[in-house]
Design an enzyme around this catalytic site. Structure first.
Site, PDB file in Angstrom:
ATOM      1  N   LYS A  14       0.843  -1.210   0.000  1.00 24.26           N
ATOM      2  CA  LYS A  14       0.000   0.000   0.000  1.00 24.26           C
ATOM      3  C   LYS A  14       0.866   1.243   0.000  1.00 24.26           C
ATOM      4  CE  LYS A  14       0.817   1.506   4.327  1.00 24.26           C
ATOM      5  NZ  LYS A  14       1.704   2.637   4.542  1.00 24.26           N
ATOM      6  N   PRO A  99       9.521  -4.696   0.081  1.00 30.77           N
ATOM      7  CA  PRO A  99      10.639  -4.560   1.022  1.00 30.77           C
ATOM      8  C   PRO A  99      10.154  -4.429   2.470  1.00 30.77           C
ATOM      9  CG  PRO A  99      10.882  -3.038  -0.821  1.00 30.77           C
ATOM     10  CD  PRO A  99       9.514  -3.628  -0.937  1.00 30.77           C
ATOM     11  N   GLY A 103       7.704   1.232   4.779  1.00 31.26           N
ATOM     12  CA  GLY A 103       6.562   2.141   4.677  1.00 31.26           C
ATOM     13  C   GLY A 103       5.528   1.673   3.678  1.00 31.26           C
ATOM     14  N   GLY A 106       4.316  -4.130   4.206  1.00 34.95           N
ATOM     15  CA  GLY A 106       4.579  -5.504   3.767  1.00 34.95           C
ATOM     16  C   GLY A 106       4.223  -6.544   4.822  1.00 34.95           C
ATOM     17  N   ASP A 141      -2.736  -1.661   9.599  1.00 40.73           N
ATOM     18  CA  ASP A 141      -2.842  -1.648   8.131  1.00 40.73           C
ATOM     19  C   ASP A 141      -3.340  -2.975   7.553  1.00 40.73           C
ATOM     20  OD1 ASP A 141      -1.815   0.929   8.074  1.00 40.73           O
ATOM     21  OD2 ASP A 141       0.246   0.261   7.775  1.00 40.73           O
TER      22      ASP A 141
HETATM   23  O1  C5P Z   1      -0.641  -1.234  14.348  1.00 43.39           O
HETATM   24  P1  C5P Z   1       0.790  -1.482  14.020  1.00 43.39           P
HETATM   25  O2  C5P Z   1       1.396  -2.587  14.825  1.00 43.39           O
HETATM   26  O3  C5P Z   1       1.038  -1.614  12.544  1.00 43.39           O
HETATM   27  O4  C5P Z   1       1.542  -0.148  14.445  1.00 43.39           O
HETATM   28  C1  C5P Z   1       2.934  -0.101  14.633  1.00 43.39           C
HETATM   29  C2  C5P Z   1       3.309   1.093  15.475  1.00 43.39           C
HETATM   30  O5  C5P Z   1       3.086   2.305  14.726  1.00 43.39           O
HETATM   31  C3  C5P Z   1       2.488   1.269  16.743  1.00 43.39           C
HETATM   32  O6  C5P Z   1       3.041   0.555  17.809  1.00 43.39           O
HETATM   33  C4  C5P Z   1       2.575   2.773  16.990  1.00 43.39           C
HETATM   34  O7  C5P Z   1       3.797   3.124  17.586  1.00 43.39           O
HETATM   35  C5  C5P Z   1       2.601   3.332  15.587  1.00 43.39           C
HETATM   36  N1  C5P Z   1       1.249   3.747  15.125  1.00 43.39           N
HETATM   37  C6  C5P Z   1       0.652   4.871  15.669  1.00 43.39           C
HETATM   38  N2  C5P Z   1      -0.587   5.245  15.246  1.00 43.39           N
HETATM   39  C7  C5P Z   1      -1.234   4.542  14.276  1.00 43.39           C
HETATM   40  C8  C5P Z   1      -0.637   3.397  13.696  1.00 43.39           C
HETATM   41  C9  C5P Z   1       0.613   3.022  14.147  1.00 43.39           C
HETATM   42  O8  C5P Z   1       1.227   5.527  16.534  1.00 43.39           O
HETATM   43  N3  C5P Z   1      -2.439   4.951  13.882  1.00 43.39           N
END
Ligand code: C5P
Length: 313
Positions: A14, A99, A103, A106, A141
């Protein structure tokens, strides 16, 4: 009924065409408004019955993907099993082209693919609404990787509304960086930058994130030029502060004629919108000659989310 012995699922990366980030919440996450866009850079995962749960990873950046319980695909398997108690053990093979820590979501893509594959392998019979709910528990995501297309994400990014957009295909060039960025570290850097700008008044800055109506009308018009001008990412200054070399990459792409450029999600991949498939080909060749990134790829979008490509019986 014939028993399925292996299921293979293809799942896209994405981009975020807009990423508006609100203040840090009490749970550590940030409220978002984002416009997700799935592009034709795919990981493939295969699920097979096994005597115990396991994962093997090959391809782009495979050595940096955890092969234990921290693997997001295995966490997705566990989350699905919680809803389908007694489901048998499974081995997941992941072939990476997206990768790692780039960002492009993946890891979330692999988790979404694991949900679709195991639902099929176990004949779980769950529909998309149920899978989306489980996905949201696995990561911010993951739900979008199931849905694909172009969609507005709210909350942590897991509350999705598909965007009603014409059938326009956009042509992207992705510049992969020589290095990685950790998503939590990029969010933390954004909090610091904002706290400094607000004279220490952390939490008061910024306002609630809002959807960019300019971007949405550009998407409805299908005019790549307008879309290129409307791309935005609140995490970009934070990513640039941690990875200053990306400034050069973004500038090079714009100089070479990209309609728009931005850091993808928390970075460090930089993405460029091209006016056509041919212009994307030219831009990719010029960028890779300019020495401003590790490698380049072309991708078009939107594409559908995680989907079964084969089920062996
Ligand atoms: O939800 P996910 O594990 O993909 O998020 C990884 C990290 O990215 C979270 O632990 C948080 O630090 C940050 N994050 C955030 N706000 C979001 C999504 C992610 O702060 N809406």
């Amino acid at each position: 009924m014939k028993i399925v012995t292996a299921v293979t699922v293809r799942v896209p990366a994405k981009l975020n065409l807009q990423l508006a980030v609100g203040p840090r919440r009490a749970d550590g996450y940030h409220d978002l408004v984002t416009v997700f866009h799935a592009v034709s850079l795919f990981d493939e995962i295969t699920a097979k019955p096994a005597s115990r749960d396991g994962v093997a990873v090959s391809g782009e950046g495979a050595d940096r993907v955890p092969a234990d319980r921290d693997n997001l695909a295995l966490r997705a398997v566990a989350a699905l099993r919680a809803v389908l108690p007694g489901a048998p053990k499974v081995h997941i093979t992941i072939t990476k082209r997206i990768p790692v820590a780039a960002g492009l979501a993946g890891g979330s893509a692999d988790a979404a693919a694991a949900l679709v594959a195991c639902n099929e392998l176990w004949d779980g019979g769950l529909g998309q609404p149920q899978l989306l709910e489980i996905a949201a528990r696995v990561g911010s995501d993951v739900a979008f990787a199931l849905l694909g297309g172009t969609a507005v994400g709210r909350g942590r990014g897991e509350r999705l509304t598909p965007a009603l957009a014409p059938a326009t295909q956009y042509h992207w060039v992705l510049a992969f960086a020589d290095g990685q960025l950790s998503t939590p570290e990029v969010y933390a850097a954004l909090d610091r930058l904002r706290a400094a700008r607000a004279d220490g008044a952390a939490g008061l800055f910024p306002a609630v994130p809002t959807l960019d109506t300019g971007l949405m009308s550009a998407l409805r018009s299908g005019d790549a030029r307008l879309v290129g001008r409307a791309l935005s990412n609140d995490l970009q200054p934070a990513a640039l502060s941690l990875f200053p070399a990306l400034r050069k990459t973004l500038a090079a792409g714009l100089e070479l004629g990209a309609l728009g450029a931005l850091v993808s999600g928390s970075g460090p991949t930089c993405v460029f919108l091209a006016a056509s498939a041919d212009r994307a080909l030219d831009l990719a060749a010029s960028l890779s000659g300019a020495g401003v990134c590790r490698s380049v790829a072309r991708a078009s979008g939107p594409v559908p989310g995680a989907a079964v490509v084969s089920a062996a019986r």
